[in-house]
Design a protein around this motif. Structure first.
Motif, PDB file in Angstrom:
ATOM      1  N   ARG A  55       9.530  -6.823   8.012  1.00  0.00           N
ATOM      2  CA  ARG A  55       9.975  -5.899   6.970  1.00  0.00           C
ATOM      3  C   ARG A  55       9.619  -4.501   7.429  1.00  0.00           C
ATOM      4  O   ARG A  55       8.465  -4.245   7.788  1.00  0.00           O
ATOM      5  CB  ARG A  55       9.275  -6.225   5.651  1.00  0.00           C
ATOM      6  CG  ARG A  55       9.472  -5.203   4.556  1.00  0.00           C
ATOM      7  CD  ARG A  55      10.828  -5.373   3.887  1.00  0.00           C
ATOM      8  NE  ARG A  55      10.931  -4.550   2.713  1.00  0.00           N
ATOM      9  CZ  ARG A  55      11.495  -3.336   2.713  1.00  0.00           C
ATOM     10  NH1 ARG A  55      11.993  -2.844   3.815  1.00  0.00           N
ATOM     11  NH2 ARG A  55      11.564  -2.632   1.605  1.00  0.00           N
ATOM     12  N   LYS A  56      10.582  -3.587   7.412  1.00  0.00           N
ATOM     13  CA  LYS A  56      10.401  -2.233   7.925  1.00  0.00           C
ATOM     14  C   LYS A  56       9.830  -2.313   9.343  1.00  0.00           C
ATOM     15  O   LYS A  56      10.430  -2.947  10.193  1.00  0.00           O
ATOM     16  CB  LYS A  56       9.526  -1.395   6.995  1.00  0.00           C
ATOM     17  CG  LYS A  56      10.166  -1.110   5.651  1.00  0.00           C
ATOM     18  CD  LYS A  56       9.309  -0.157   4.850  1.00  0.00           C
ATOM     19  CE  LYS A  56       9.959   0.187   3.526  1.00  0.00           C
ATOM     20  NZ  LYS A  56       9.124   1.101   2.742  1.00  0.00           N
ATOM     21  N   ASN A  57       8.663  -1.723   9.594  1.00  0.00           N
ATOM     22  CA  ASN A  57       8.062  -1.808  10.932  1.00  0.00           C
ATOM     23  C   ASN A  57       6.957  -2.845  11.011  1.00  0.00           C
ATOM     24  O   ASN A  57       6.261  -2.941  12.012  1.00  0.00           O
ATOM     25  CB  ASN A  57       7.487  -0.446  11.352  1.00  0.00           C
ATOM     26  CG  ASN A  57       8.572   0.493  11.840  1.00  0.00           C
ATOM     27  OD1 ASN A  57       9.631   0.042  12.263  1.00  0.00           O
ATOM     28  ND2 ASN A  57       8.320   1.784  11.752  1.00  0.00           N
ATOM     29  N   GLY A 113       3.515  -0.752  10.218  1.00  0.00           N
ATOM     30  CA  GLY A 113       3.966  -0.350   8.897  1.00  0.00           C
ATOM     31  C   GLY A 113       2.833  -0.065   7.938  1.00  0.00           C
ATOM     32  O   GLY A 113       1.658   0.019   8.301  1.00  0.00           O
ATOM     33  N   GLY A 117       5.296  -2.639   3.346  1.00  0.00           N
ATOM     34  CA  GLY A 117       6.066  -3.323   4.382  1.00  0.00           C
ATOM     35  C   GLY A 117       5.357  -4.572   4.874  1.00  0.00           C
ATOM     36  O   GLY A 117       5.989  -5.595   5.148  1.00  0.00           O
ATOM     37  N   ARG A 152      16.401  -2.776   6.182  1.00  0.00           N
ATOM     38  CA  ARG A 152      16.340  -1.324   5.964  1.00  0.00           C
ATOM     39  C   ARG A 152      15.105  -0.741   6.642  1.00  0.00           C
ATOM     40  O   ARG A 152      13.996  -1.227   6.448  1.00  0.00           O
ATOM     41  CB  ARG A 152      16.287  -1.014   4.466  1.00  0.00           C
ATOM     42  CG  ARG A 152      17.531  -1.447   3.729  1.00  0.00           C
ATOM     43  CD  ARG A 152      17.389  -1.208   2.260  1.00  0.00           C
ATOM     44  NE  ARG A 152      16.325  -2.048   1.712  1.00  0.00           N
ATOM     45  CZ  ARG A 152      15.838  -1.914   0.478  1.00  0.00           C
ATOM     46  NH1 ARG A 152      16.288  -0.970  -0.317  1.00  0.00           N
ATOM     47  NH2 ARG A 152      14.887  -2.714   0.046  1.00  0.00           N
ATOM     48  N   VAL A 153      15.321   0.266   7.455  1.00  0.00           N
ATOM     49  CA  VAL A 153      14.228   0.957   8.128  1.00  0.00           C
ATOM     50  C   VAL A 153      14.407   2.453   7.929  1.00  0.00           C
ATOM     51  O   VAL A 153      15.471   2.919   7.503  1.00  0.00           O
ATOM     52  CB  VAL A 153      14.162   0.629   9.642  1.00  0.00           C
ATOM     53  CG1 VAL A 153      13.800  -0.818   9.880  1.00  0.00           C
ATOM     54  CG2 VAL A 153      15.471   0.964  10.314  1.00  0.00           C
ATOM     55  N   VAL A 154      13.391   3.221   8.247  1.00  0.00           N
ATOM     56  CA  VAL A 154      13.434   4.669   8.070  1.00  0.00           C
ATOM     57  C   VAL A 154      14.456   5.269   9.025  1.00  0.00           C
ATOM     58  O   VAL A 154      14.526   4.910  10.206  1.00  0.00           O
ATOM     59  CB  VAL A 154      12.035   5.271   8.329  1.00  0.00           C
ATOM     60  CG1 VAL A 154      12.064   6.778   8.225  1.00  0.00           C
ATOM     61  CG2 VAL A 154      11.040   4.710   7.353  1.00  0.00           C
TER      62      VAL A 154
END
Length: 173
Positions: A55-57, A113, A117, A152-154
């Motif tokens: 999830r994310k990073n 993260g 995250g 979804r990531v930044v």
């Protein structure tokens, strides 16, 4: 004009005949009920199921085994590592959906993260590990959306901008 319509109708008829011929040539085999493939549980020598959640990073490596509901994250208890109740609730969701609360011990390592995250990554890993341990739980976890990796990531920062989309303040003079 009438000749064009007649020619168009002839083409349609020829096309329909060709499709019927092709359909007759293709033999479709339906699988028998005796040939249905059932997923096998993936359990290691210690009786654990392993999965990776993301999830994310954040990346979480999760092992689950039958137990009394003890969860450790990076060697620490869940109440210490995830101090916010919302994050602990996120981790419990796969067990509540599958009605397996306090039936499995979870041991995981998570890196990268932030806490939110990381909690999402552990939840994703727990869900995948549950399907590896009990493949019959897959439909309920899939319906809850726990097996889908939230991609979804930044957004990256662009040159000439303060952040990804924020511009620098405009100065007229």
């Amino acid at each position: 004009m009438a000749e064009e319509k007649k020619g168009l109708e002839d083409l349609k008829e020829a096309l329909a005949e060709k499709q019927e011929e092709n359909a007759a040539d293709i033999a479709v085999e339906t699988p028998d009920e005796s040939q249905t493939i059932t997923a096998e549980p993936q359990i290691d020598a210690q009786g654990r199921a392993y999965a990776t959640g993301k999830r994310k990073n954040a990346v979480a490596r999760v092992w689950i085994k039958p137990g009394n509901g003890r969860v450790t994250v990076n060697g620490r208890d869940i109440d210490i590592y995830f101090a916010r109740p919302v994050l602990r609730m996120i981790l419990r969701q796969p067990f509540e959906v599958t009605q397996r609360t306090d039936q499995f011990d979870v041991d995981c390592t998570v890196t990268g993260g932030g806490l939110s995250g990381q909690a999402g990554a552990v939840r994703h890993g727990i869900s995948k590990a549950l399907t590896n341990y009990e493949p019959g739980l897959r439909p309920s976890l899939r319906q809850g959306g726990f097996l889908t990796r939230d991609s979804r990531v930044v957004e990256r920062k662009k040159y000439g901008r303060a952040k990804a989309r924020r511009s620098f303040q405009f100065s007229k003079r």
